[in-house]
Design a protein around this motif. Structure first.
Motif, PDB file in Angstrom:
ATOM      1  N   GLY A 155      45.138  33.415  37.729  1.00 59.64           N
ATOM      2  CA  GLY A 155      46.294  33.733  38.395  1.00 59.64           C
ATOM      3  C   GLY A 155      46.114  34.521  39.323  1.00 59.64           C
ATOM      4  O   GLY A 155      47.077  34.731  40.481  1.00 59.64           O
ATOM      5  N   ASP A 156      45.252  35.546  39.372  1.00 54.30           N
ATOM      6  CA  ASP A 156      44.802  36.544  40.644  1.00 54.30           C
ATOM      7  C   ASP A 156      43.687  36.304  41.085  1.00 54.30           C
ATOM      8  O   ASP A 156      42.949  35.728  40.166  1.00 54.30           O
ATOM      9  CB  ASP A 156      45.268  37.598  39.895  1.00 54.30           C
ATOM     10  N   ALA A 157      43.013  37.236  41.996  1.00 50.61           N
ATOM     11  CA  ALA A 157      41.687  37.318  42.266  1.00 50.61           C
ATOM     12  C   ALA A 157      41.072  38.470  42.610  1.00 50.61           C
ATOM     13  O   ALA A 157      41.949  39.364  43.052  1.00 50.61           O
ATOM     14  CB  ALA A 157      41.452  36.311  43.583  1.00 50.61           C
ATOM     15  N   PHE A 158      39.950  38.868  42.235  1.00 51.06           N
ATOM     16  CA  PHE A 158      39.336  40.151  42.442  1.00 51.06           C
ATOM     17  C   PHE A 158      37.656  40.235  42.650  1.00 51.06           C
ATOM     18  O   PHE A 158      37.324  38.955  42.253  1.00 51.06           O
ATOM     19  CB  PHE A 158      39.683  41.441  41.551  1.00 51.06           C
ATOM     20  N   SER A 159      37.307  40.993  43.603  1.00 52.94           N
ATOM     21  CA  SER A 159      36.029  40.863  44.000  1.00 52.94           C
ATOM     22  C   SER A 159      35.297  41.709  42.702  1.00 52.94           C
ATOM     23  O   SER A 159      35.306  43.034  42.435  1.00 52.94           O
ATOM     24  CB  SER A 159      35.568  41.948  45.003  1.00 52.94           C
ATOM     25  N   LEU A 160      34.376  40.950  41.981  1.00 54.46           N
ATOM     26  CA  LEU A 160      33.592  41.410  40.887  1.00 54.46           C
ATOM     27  C   LEU A 160      32.330  42.038  41.323  1.00 54.46           C
ATOM     28  O   LEU A 160      31.999  43.070  40.864  1.00 54.46           O
ATOM     29  CB  LEU A 160      33.145  40.024  40.057  1.00 54.46           C
ATOM     30  N   ALA A 161      31.773  41.609  42.486  1.00 57.51           N
ATOM     31  CA  ALA A 161      30.439  42.285  42.909  1.00 57.51           C
ATOM     32  C   ALA A 161      30.447  42.002  44.413  1.00 57.51           C
ATOM     33  O   ALA A 161      30.676  40.944  45.108  1.00 57.51           O
ATOM     34  CB  ALA A 161      29.066  41.490  42.501  1.00 57.51           C
ATOM     35  N   PRO A 162      30.274  43.210  45.322  1.00 57.31           N
ATOM     36  CA  PRO A 162      30.292  43.089  46.551  1.00 57.31           C
ATOM     37  C   PRO A 162      29.119  42.410  47.123  1.00 57.31           C
ATOM     38  O   PRO A 162      28.168  42.275  46.358  1.00 57.31           O
ATOM     39  CB  PRO A 162      30.265  44.636  47.207  1.00 57.31           C
ATOM     40  N   LEU A 163      28.838  42.277  48.446  1.00 52.48           N
ATOM     41  CA  LEU A 163      27.528  41.531  49.102  1.00 52.48           C
ATOM     42  C   LEU A 163      26.348  42.713  48.814  1.00 52.48           C
ATOM     43  O   LEU A 163      26.410  43.816  49.166  1.00 52.48           O
ATOM     44  CB  LEU A 163      27.967  41.438  50.271  1.00 52.48           C
ATOM     45  N   THR A 164      25.343  42.193  48.131  1.00 54.43           N
ATOM     46  CA  THR A 164      24.530  42.800  47.829  1.00 54.43           C
ATOM     47  C   THR A 164      23.161  41.805  47.604  1.00 54.43           C
ATOM     48  O   THR A 164      23.081  40.799  47.413  1.00 54.43           O
ATOM     49  CB  THR A 164      24.583  43.732  46.300  1.00 54.43           C
ATOM     50  N   THR A 165      21.835  42.579  47.851  1.00 56.49           N
ATOM     51  CA  THR A 165      20.573  41.792  47.519  1.00 56.49           C
ATOM     52  C   THR A 165      19.946  42.124  46.278  1.00 56.49           C
ATOM     53  O   THR A 165      19.001  41.634  45.885  1.00 56.49           O
ATOM     54  CB  THR A 165      19.486  42.305  48.589  1.00 56.49           C
ATOM     55  N   ASP A 166      20.849  42.811  45.273  1.00 58.55           N
ATOM     56  CA  ASP A 166      20.367  43.229  44.006  1.00 58.55           C
ATOM     57  C   ASP A 166      20.632  42.132  43.305  1.00 58.55           C
ATOM     58  O   ASP A 166      21.718  42.147  42.589  1.00 58.55           O
ATOM     59  CB  ASP A 166      21.063  44.469  43.450  1.00 58.55           C
ATOM     60  N   GLY A 190      43.950  30.336  46.852  1.00 57.03           N
ATOM     61  CA  GLY A 190      44.542  30.840  48.163  1.00 57.03           C
ATOM     62  C   GLY A 190      44.082  32.637  48.009  1.00 57.03           C
ATOM     63  O   GLY A 190      43.630  32.972  48.709  1.00 57.03           O
ATOM     64  N   SER A 191      44.487  32.988  46.954  1.00 61.74           N
ATOM     65  CA  SER A 191      43.930  34.429  46.679  1.00 61.74           C
ATOM     66  C   SER A 191      42.643  34.916  46.610  1.00 61.74           C
ATOM     67  O   SER A 191      42.241  35.762  47.403  1.00 61.74           O
ATOM     68  CB  SER A 191      44.789  35.040  45.467  1.00 61.74           C
ATOM     69  N   ALA A 192      41.728  33.777  45.893  1.00 57.86           N
ATOM     70  CA  ALA A 192      40.317  33.944  46.112  1.00 57.86           C
ATOM     71  C   ALA A 192      39.950  33.935  47.497  1.00 57.86           C
ATOM     72  O   ALA A 192      38.803  34.724  47.693  1.00 57.86           O
ATOM     73  CB  ALA A 192      39.909  32.706  45.165  1.00 57.86           C
ATOM     74  N   LEU A 193      40.417  33.078  48.323  1.00 58.26           N
ATOM     75  CA  LEU A 193      39.834  32.748  49.844  1.00 58.26           C
ATOM     76  C   LEU A 193      40.284  34.099  50.508  1.00 58.26           C
ATOM     77  O   LEU A 193      39.524  34.518  51.267  1.00 58.26           O
ATOM     78  CB  LEU A 193      40.203  31.633  50.292  1.00 58.26           C
ATOM     79  N   ASN A 218      45.540  24.327  42.606  1.00 59.33           N
ATOM     80  CA  ASN A 218      46.338  25.573  42.697  1.00 59.33           C
ATOM     81  C   ASN A 218      47.488  25.702  42.202  1.00 59.33           C
ATOM     82  O   ASN A 218      48.481  25.026  42.689  1.00 59.33           O
ATOM     83  CB  ASN A 218      45.986  25.580  44.503  1.00 59.33           C
ATOM     84  N   ASN A 219      47.744  26.539  41.152  1.00 58.69           N
ATOM     85  CA  ASN A 219      49.433  26.701  40.694  1.00 58.69           C
ATOM     86  C   ASN A 219      49.228  28.421  40.387  1.00 58.69           C
ATOM     87  O   ASN A 219      50.092  28.534  39.665  1.00 58.69           O
ATOM     88  CB  ASN A 219      49.240  25.928  39.393  1.00 58.69           C
ATOM     89  N   GLY A 220      48.665  29.018  41.079  1.00 58.91           N
ATOM     90  CA  GLY A 220      48.921  30.646  40.972  1.00 58.91           C
ATOM     91  C   GLY A 220      48.780  31.384  42.400  1.00 58.91           C
ATOM     92  O   GLY A 220      48.201  30.778  43.311  1.00 58.91           O
ATOM     93  N   GLY A 221      49.141  32.590  42.277  1.00 61.68           N
ATOM     94  CA  GLY A 221      48.829  33.412  43.313  1.00 61.68           C
ATOM     95  C   GLY A 221      49.914  33.250  44.593  1.00 61.68           C
ATOM     96  O   GLY A 221      50.885  32.434  44.241  1.00 61.68           O
ATOM     97  N   ASN A 222      50.086  34.182  45.699  1.00 65.57           N
ATOM     98  CA  ASN A 222      51.421  34.152  46.474  1.00 65.57           C
ATOM     99  C   ASN A 222      50.787  33.738  47.895  1.00 65.57           C
ATOM    100  O   ASN A 222      51.363  34.124  48.703  1.00 65.57           O
ATOM    101  CB  ASN A 222      51.921  35.570  46.539  1.00 65.57           C
ATOM    102  N   ILE A 223      49.277  33.171  48.101  1.00 68.54           N
ATOM    103  CA  ILE A 223      49.062  32.771  49.137  1.00 68.54           C
ATOM    104  C   ILE A 223      48.359  31.531  49.236  1.00 68.54           C
ATOM    105  O   ILE A 223      47.898  30.865  48.517  1.00 68.54           O
ATOM    106  CB  ILE A 223      47.488  33.673  49.576  1.00 68.54           C
TER     107      ILE A 223
END
Length: 347
Positions: A155-166, A190-193, A218-223
């Motif tokens: 229903g929402d989106a968030f960044s679990l891991a930033p860009l990394t080579t680890d 839309g929120s994920a994008l 797509n049935n969630g978020g506000n974008i």
């Protein structure tokens, strides 16, 4: 005999094979070796021209040339050797155990993973989410030098891991992904994008890629997903979309007796197709584990920015060997300079 295992005083350090095996950290210093003999020749000529000369009358029979008179030149010869070896040490001879040439890739990749409740459907083994996590792990293992990040959404989106080579860190994050990470129910593509775009907006990579995996509705978020896709495309992000799942009767959980319960499932490809078209990527449909693996394998082949990389491993310095020899010859010069071997009139 292994020249590089010899003691410092061994003459093997001056063999042609030893010098051919070296790589030089400061090779420009080696050009100075040519100047060393000329420097001493100039010094001898200067001393011959300007040093004090005493007229001495001798008979012709006393003017004899003997090889022993050349011993007087030994101190200067040792000083020249010391200076030459210091130049070699400054060039910093090194040896590497392994030279590696490989093609590496430098792409920024964000994986958008749907963790909504519909990803619990068991038309994949063991379910859609676990299958997606498995192929994502394999995909990460197959990359070299790419920065990869992870965004999860329901229903929402968030960044679990930033860009990394680890990559080990990324795999540990994948293992921890669960349906309980986001409380809000639904699928906010839309929120994920938008989160993906925010993460990659400051990226300086020439190639930026988003792999968006969902069951398609797509049935969630506000974008709005299309608006979010257009924004991502404006930042140069190529979008690959993957819709997972079969249509019709699919297994979802088990009943009281442990038998699989069947539910009706529909898949809407329209939005994901439009997102891929806007993002300049491709749309894929996967209905089982094998198809999903093949999709990631195709994307892996599409997105390669090959760069030839040459690396040397386990580098060892040997400049100190020649520095020790230089110190030895310099001490010999000091010793002989103070003996009868030197021409005291010139000194």
């Amino acid at each position: 005999m292994d020249n590089f295992a010899a003691p410092w005083y061994s003459l093997d350090w001056f063999s042609l094979s030893s010098f051919k095996a070296y790589t030089w950290d400061n090779p420009s210093f080696l050009y100075a070796l040519v100047a060393v003999p000329f420097l001493f020749l100039f010094r001898w000529l200067w001393r011959y021209r300007f040093n004090q000369k005493l007229p001495v009358a001798v008979t012709q029979k006393d003017l004899r040339v003997s090889p022993l008179t050349l011993i007087r030149l030994l101190p200067e010869f040792f000083l020249m050797l010391a200076l030459a070896l210091i130049v070699v040490a400054l060039a910093r001879p090194q040896k590497s155990n392994e030279k590696v040439e490989q093609w590496t890739e430098g792409i920024d990749i964000m994986i958008g993973l749907d963790i909504s409740q519909s990803m619990k459907i068991e038309d994949f083994s063991p379910d859609r989410l676990e299958a997606a996590k498995g192929v994502a792990r394999d995909f990460i293992s197959g990359r070299v030098q790419d920065r990869i990040g992870i965004v999860v959404f329901s229903g929402d989106a968030f960044s679990l891991a930033p860009l990394t080579t680890d990559y080990d860190l990324l795999k540990s994050y994948l293992n921890e992904i669960s349906f309980e990470m986001i409380e809000n129910r639904g699928t906010a593509i839309g929120s994920a994008l938008a989160v993906v775009t925010n993460r990659m907006s400051e990226s300086e990579s020439k190639s930026k890629v988003c792999i968006l995996l969902s069951d398609g509705d797509n049935n969630g978020g506000n974008i709005d997903p299309i608006t979010a896709a257009e924004l991502a495309a404006a930042y140069g992000i190529k979008i690959y979309t993957i819709v997972v799942g079969k249509e019709g009767q699919v297994p979802y959980g088990k009943d009281f007796f442990g038998r699989p319960m069947m539910i009706d499932n529909t898949v809407d490809e329209t939005t994901m197709r439009r997102i891929a078209k806007i993002g300049g990527g491709e749309f894929f449909r996967a209905t089982d584990n094998k198809a999903l693996s093949q999709v990631f394998a195709r994307i892996d082949q599409f997105e390669k920015a090959e760069i030839k990389e040459t690396r040397f491993k386990d580098t060892t310095d040997y400049y100190f060997i020649y520095l020790q020899w230089a110190i030895g010859f310099f001490l010999l010069w000091l010793l002989m300079k103070s003996t009868f071997l030197s021409n005291v009139l010139q000194d």
